[in-house]
Design an enzyme around this catalytic site. Structure first.
Site, short mmCIF file in Angstrom:
data_model
loop_
_atom_site.label_atom_id
_atom_site.label_comp_id
_atom_site.label_asym_id
_atom_site.label_seq_id
_atom_site.Cartn_x
_atom_site.Cartn_y
_atom_site.Cartn_z
N GLY A 33 0.63 -1.11 0.09
CA GLY A 33 0.11 0.15 0.14
C GLY A 33 0.89 1.20 0.09
CG HIS A 39 2.95 0.74 -5.42
ND1 HIS A 39 3.34 1.82 -4.43
CD2 HIS A 39 3.77 -0.16 -4.62
CE1 HIS A 39 4.18 1.52 -3.41
NE2 HIS A 39 4.31 0.20 -3.53
CD GLN A 151 15.84 -4.71 -11.01
OE1 GLN A 151 15.28 -6.04 -11.27
NE2 GLN A 151 17.18 -4.97 -10.55
CB SER A 188 10.66 4.72 -1.73
OG SER A 188 10.37 4.22 -0.37
#
Ligand code: AMP
Length: 287
Positions: A33, A39, A151, A188
């Site tokens: 999440g 994402h 990756q 991130s």
């Protein structure tokens, strides 16, 4: 149309079983999440390689050590659902910890082996056993045709791919390149913890990787020296590890190695731990 949120294993099994029996390809995108464009790149790729995309959102307690940021880890389900809107996601699987670990932490764990104790595993003991255990569970629950990973977490990609091969999971793995901010910072979920000064300092990681890449034709020592000098020049960056590994083994290369190599970096910036990596083409400096 709002996305279906599934909280139980039984319901997810029904959704994916129905898809499989209708000959629709199922993709699983496992996440914790706090979704960002990295994402979403996985989700978009999933849509290209499958008909039915399931995104799991589960902050897996098994992969956090006792002194790590499990409690602080961002949980933003309503925002996450809004971000997934219009991406063609069939369902979000957002189970509770009790649904996944009804008897508490899993008694049975998947061992990541020796490579699981290096780099991230050295700084975070047990982390990869926790990752592999939850990924196995998710694969057995959803039984997708394909599972997608970024990756950005290179060691995770290596260990999950090896587990899938070693344990004969009938699933394909699709790896998506690192998505970065325009200034180079790898996206991130933890970047939100960086204040303005730390965000500038955090850029050193990607700059160090660029410096490594620029030195690749001068050999391993030059690569490490170039990256190190970028990282050392910033007092807010506390280096955890900098290493160059063979993509096929994830073990450090020596200065006889020529060809593809992966530069790994991990550092603490303030209280936030960040990782990044870059594939380079290394020349040997031994003649
Ligand atoms: P996480 O929610 O951090 O567990 O990440 C879920 C998935 O998204 C993992 O496969 C990550 O490697 C991937 N991911 C996270 N950040 C990025 C990024 N910047 N670019 C590409 N993939 C990413």
């Amino acid at each position: 149309m709002s996305i279906a949120v599934i909280e139980t294993i039984a319901e997810l099994r029904t959704v994916t079983a129905d898809a499989r029996s209708a000959a629709r390809r199922v993709a699983l995108v496992p996440t914790m999440g706090a979704l960002h464009d990295g994402h979403l790149a996985l989700v978009r790729r999933a849509r290209e390689v499958a008909d039915v995309v399931i995104v799991s959102i589960f902050v897996n307690p098994l992969q956090f050590g006792p002194s790590e940021d499990l409690d602080r880890y961002p949980r933003t389900l309503p925002d996450d659902l809004a971000r997934l809107e219009d991406l063609g996601v069939e369902a979000v699987f957002a189970p509770s910890a009790l649904e996944i670990y009804p008897d508490g932490p899993a008694g049975t764990r998947v061992s990541a082996g020796p490579v699981g104790a290096l780099f991230e595993g050295r700084s975070r003991p047990g982390h990869f056993d926790g990752v592999l255990t939850v990924v196995s569970k998710l694969l057995n629950i959803a039984q997708p045709h394909v599972v997608l990973f970024g990756q950005k977490d290179a060691q995770q990609v290596f260990l999950v791919s090896r587990m899938i091969a070693d344990l004969n999971f009938p699933v394909g793995v699709e790896v998506v390149p690192i998505v970065r901010e325009s200034d180079g910072l790898a996206l991130s979920s933890r970047n939100r913890f960086l204040d303005a000064r730390e965000k500038v300092a955090a850029l050193r990681l990607s700059v160090a990787l660029e410096a490594a890449e620029s030195s690749a034709d001068r050999g391993l020592d030059a690569v490490l020296a170039a990256a190190q000098s970028v990282l050392m020049g910033e007092s807010l960056v506390e280096l955890d590890y900098l290493s160059v590994v063979h993509p096929a083994t994830f073990l450090p290369v020596d200065d006889t190695h020529q060809g593809r190599a992966l530069v790994l970096v991990a550092a603490r910036v303030g209280t936030t731990r960040l990782i990044d990596n870059m594939l380079i083409f290394l020349q040997s400096n031994r003649s």
